[in-house]
Write a protein that holds these residues in place. Structure first.
Motif, PDB file in Angstrom:
ATOM      1  N   GLY A 350      54.725  23.421  18.688  1.00  0.00           N
ATOM      2  CA  GLY A 350      55.892  22.935  19.630  1.00  0.00           C
ATOM      3  C   GLY A 350      55.301  21.578  19.967  1.00  0.00           C
ATOM      4  N   GLU A 351      56.454  21.209  20.868  1.00  0.00           N
ATOM      5  CA  GLU A 351      56.326  19.784  21.174  1.00  0.00           C
ATOM      6  C   GLU A 351      56.345  19.492  22.617  1.00  0.00           C
ATOM      7  OE1 GLU A 351      58.670  16.726  18.515  1.00  0.00           O
ATOM      8  OE2 GLU A 351      59.936  18.398  19.025  1.00  0.00           O
ATOM      9  N   PRO A 352      55.092  19.759  23.567  1.00  0.00           N
ATOM     10  CA  PRO A 352      54.874  20.192  24.699  1.00  0.00           C
ATOM     11  C   PRO A 352      55.489  19.034  25.694  1.00  0.00           C
ATOM     12  CG  PRO A 352      52.789  19.999  23.668  1.00  0.00           C
ATOM     13  CD  PRO A 352      53.775  20.106  22.938  1.00  0.00           C
ATOM     14  N   ARG A 354      57.820  17.284  25.243  1.00  0.00           N
ATOM     15  CA  ARG A 354      59.315  17.210  25.430  1.00  0.00           C
ATOM     16  C   ARG A 354      59.789  18.404  26.180  1.00  0.00           C
ATOM     17  NH1 ARG A 354      62.163  16.005  20.021  1.00  0.00           N
ATOM     18  NH2 ARG A 354      63.490  17.303  21.338  1.00  0.00           N
ATOM     19  N   CYS A 355      58.659  19.343  26.607  1.00  0.00           N
ATOM     20  CA  CYS A 355      59.186  20.701  27.167  1.00  0.00           C
ATOM     21  C   CYS A 355      59.104  20.755  28.432  1.00  0.00           C
ATOM     22  CB  CYS A 355      58.060  21.706  26.371  1.00  0.00           C
ATOM     23  SG  CYS A 355      58.475  23.310  26.956  1.00  0.00           S
ATOM     24  N   PRO A 356      60.334  20.920  29.026  1.00  0.00           N
ATOM     25  CA  PRO A 356      60.331  21.138  30.552  1.00  0.00           C
ATOM     26  C   PRO A 356      59.401  22.383  31.116  1.00  0.00           C
ATOM     27  CG  PRO A 356      62.651  20.915  29.825  1.00  0.00           C
ATOM     28  CD  PRO A 356      61.831  20.995  28.615  1.00  0.00           C
ATOM     29  N   ARG A 384      51.286  29.300  20.054  1.00  0.00           N
ATOM     30  CA  ARG A 384      52.040  29.890  21.425  1.00  0.00           C
ATOM     31  C   ARG A 384      53.431  29.855  20.965  1.00  0.00           C
ATOM     32  NH1 ARG A 384      50.093  30.111  26.520  1.00  0.00           N
ATOM     33  NH2 ARG A 384      51.694  29.760  28.251  1.00  0.00           N
ATOM     34  N   LEU A 385      54.164  30.688  21.409  1.00  0.00           N
ATOM     35  CA  LEU A 385      55.493  30.827  21.175  1.00  0.00           C
ATOM     36  C   LEU A 385      56.413  30.965  22.438  1.00  0.00           C
ATOM     37  CD1 LEU A 385      55.754  33.234  18.279  1.00  0.00           C
ATOM     38  CD2 LEU A 385      55.742  31.109  18.113  1.00  0.00           C
ATOM     39  N   CYS A 386      57.492  30.292  22.400  1.00  0.00           N
ATOM     40  CA  CYS A 386      58.076  29.953  23.697  1.00  0.00           C
ATOM     41  C   CYS A 386      58.595  31.213  24.455  1.00  0.00           C
ATOM     42  CB  CYS A 386      59.403  29.424  23.340  1.00  0.00           C
ATOM     43  SG  CYS A 386      59.037  27.572  22.481  1.00  0.00           S
TER      44      CYS A 386
HETATM   45 FE1  SF4 Z   1      55.176  24.987  23.912  1.00  0.00          FE
HETATM   46 FE2  SF4 Z   1      55.525  26.749  25.921  1.00  0.00          FE
HETATM   47 FE3  SF4 Z   1      57.178  24.738  25.786  1.00  0.00          FE
HETATM   48 FE4  SF4 Z   1      57.399  26.608  24.020  1.00  0.00          FE
HETATM   49  S1  SF4 Z   1      57.828  26.765  26.142  1.00  0.00           S
HETATM   50  S2  SF4 Z   1      57.322  24.351  23.616  1.00  0.00           S
HETATM   51  S3  SF4 Z   1      55.171  27.222  23.711  1.00  0.00           S
HETATM   52  S4  SF4 Z   1      54.870  24.754  25.903  1.00  0.00           S
END
Ligand code: SF4
Ligand code: TRP
Length: 419
Positions: A350-352, A354-356, A384-386
């Motif tokens: 994933g791309e933390p 860019r992740c809210p 780790r999955l969202c």
């Molecule tokens: Fe990573 Fe969690 Fe964001 Fe998904 S929700 S991109 S696992 S930090």
């Protein structure tokens, strides 16, 4: 064309670094190293800039008096987007600052058209949150603070319409009340110093509020009777609008000095001592003796849907009184930095950044740096999955809100005393 930064335009699209270099805000990191304890919001690059924060670092280190002051516009419920400033204020109080909070009801009424009744109710909620988070200090509503209004009027003698046009882009159709709310904010920032005497003041704000600080620093300087300057061989105290006797008094205070028309040159003294003496003389002659206020600037947490967090987009944030089920829905519906499919995410990670959801962790929900780093690593590694990640985020938020609400109930009496 130069990018304009006003408190009403929102800073989401502006490049932080550019703002920092363009407007003379300094990076905070080098200074923060001298703090006895570097707060998480500096360690994590959330608070990135400052003006004159060195005087605050010194005050913290030497246990000298200083103030922390900020204001909140009560045009709606306090929410996730206000939490950063609140925590900064509380941190500074814990470092020894005397705290001041302005409820900017005049601004809310002038700029957003919020009714006075609503201002009052929302304002109390802000104060309750602040106390619940550990704030201690003084609070007021702008509309009910007469000394503030007098200070605003005095400040207004140093500001003209072309200043307002240059700083805020005000034009022919800007309402006078809007201009008055601006000068009221100037007075907010200087208010601790007329209430408790001159001392360094730090104003933690978002980058969008910097124009107010530039204006206030200018006004604070113009309201001084004297300018004190270190000329190496001597120190010069130059009168701007001081009564003649005040100049004599400076001369008397320092035997090794020479008085000229409009200024005194002082030999063999430290800059700090002269500054302090001149400030005291200024106060005796009815001046303000203001320290030019300092500020810190934080970046903004993105909205839960990405983009700007804004109360006009209810899904972009949650308030502190919202039902758990609603909060859950918003977090589970948040944008993530995840990939289109589970397989892809396992492969690419994933791309933390860019992740809210990750930003929610980073700004507020994970105090331990190690734990945050581990989440970041596992996300990037595709471990780790969202879905799970969001559920965990919600569990943390739920616990945080439950605790906050309990504390809010406990501190209700503090709000009654203040308001
Ligand atoms: Fe990573 Fe969690 Fe964001 Fe998904 S929700 S991109 S696992 S930090
Ligand atoms: N203008 C600020 C806002 O939009 C609120 C505010 C009022 C404020 N007075 C202040 C901020 C003094 C910092 C210092 O939220």
């Amino acid at each position: 064309m130069q990018k304009e930064l006003t408190p009403w335009s929102g800073a989401d699209s502006l490049d932080y670094q550019q703002i920092v270099s363009e407007f003379g805000i300094e990076p905070i990191e080098p200074l923060a190293e001298d703090l006895p304890e570097v707060p998480y919001f500096v360690r994590r690059g959330i608070v990135i800039g400052h003006r004159d924060y060195g005087s605050i670092v010194n005050a913290i280190r030497n246990r000298q008096r200083f103030y922390v002051m900020t204001g909140f516009m009560p045009s709606g419920h306090p929410h996730l987007g206000h939490l950063m400033v609140m925590r900064e204020v509380v941190w500074h109080v814990q470092q020894g600052a005397e705290g001041y909070i302005a409820i900017a009801d005049r601004e809310a009424h002038a700029v957003r058209g919020t009714s006075w009744e609503a201002c009052d109710a929302f304002g109390r909620e802000y104060l309750q949150c602040l106390y619940a988070l550990g704030f201690r200090g003084k609070t007021y509503f702008q509309s009910r603070n007469d000394r503030l209004k007098d200070l605003a009027f005095e400040s207004a003698t140093k500001v003209n319409f072309s200043d307002l046009a240059a700083i805020y882009g005000f034009g022919q159709d800007t309402s006078l009340a809007h201009a008055m709310s601006v000068i009221t904010q100037v007075a907010d920032i200087l208010f601790p110093q007329i209430d408790g005497g001159p001392a360094p003041t730090v104003v933690p704000v978002g980058l969008d509020q910097d124009p107010h600080l530039r204006l206030t620093r200018d006004v604070a300087h113009k309201l001084r009777m004297f300018t004190v300057e270190d000329r190496r061989e001597y120190i010069s105290a130059r009168s701007k609008n001081a009564p003649g006797e005040a100049l004599f008094e400076i001369e008397k205070t320092f035997p090794r000095s020479r008085r000229y028309e409009g200024h005194v040159d002082i030999y063999g003294e430290s800059f700090g001592r002269v500054q302090e003496a001149v400030r005291r003389i200024e106060l005796r002659y009815g001046g303000f003796g203001f320290y030019t206020p300092s500020s810190t600037y934080h970046t903004f947490m993105p909205g839960l849907l990405g983009g700007k967090m804004s109360s006009s987009v209810p899904e972009s944030l949650f308030t502190f009184q919202e039902a758990d089920a609603e909060v859950r829905k918003k977090i589970m519906g948040a944008l993530t930095g995840g990939r289109a499919t589970v397989e892809e995410q396992r492969q690419l990670g994933g791309e933390p950044e860019r992740c809210p959801v990750f930003q929610l962790y980073r700004f507020h929900m994970i105090p331990e740096d190690r734990e945050l780093e581990e989440i970041c690593r596992a996300c990037r590694a595709g471990e780790r999955l969202c879905g799970i990640c969001k559920k965990e985020a919600y569990e943390r938020v739920k616990a945080f809100l439950a605790d906050l609400r309990e504390r809010m109930a406990e501190v209700e009496h503090l709000v009654e005393e203040a308001a």
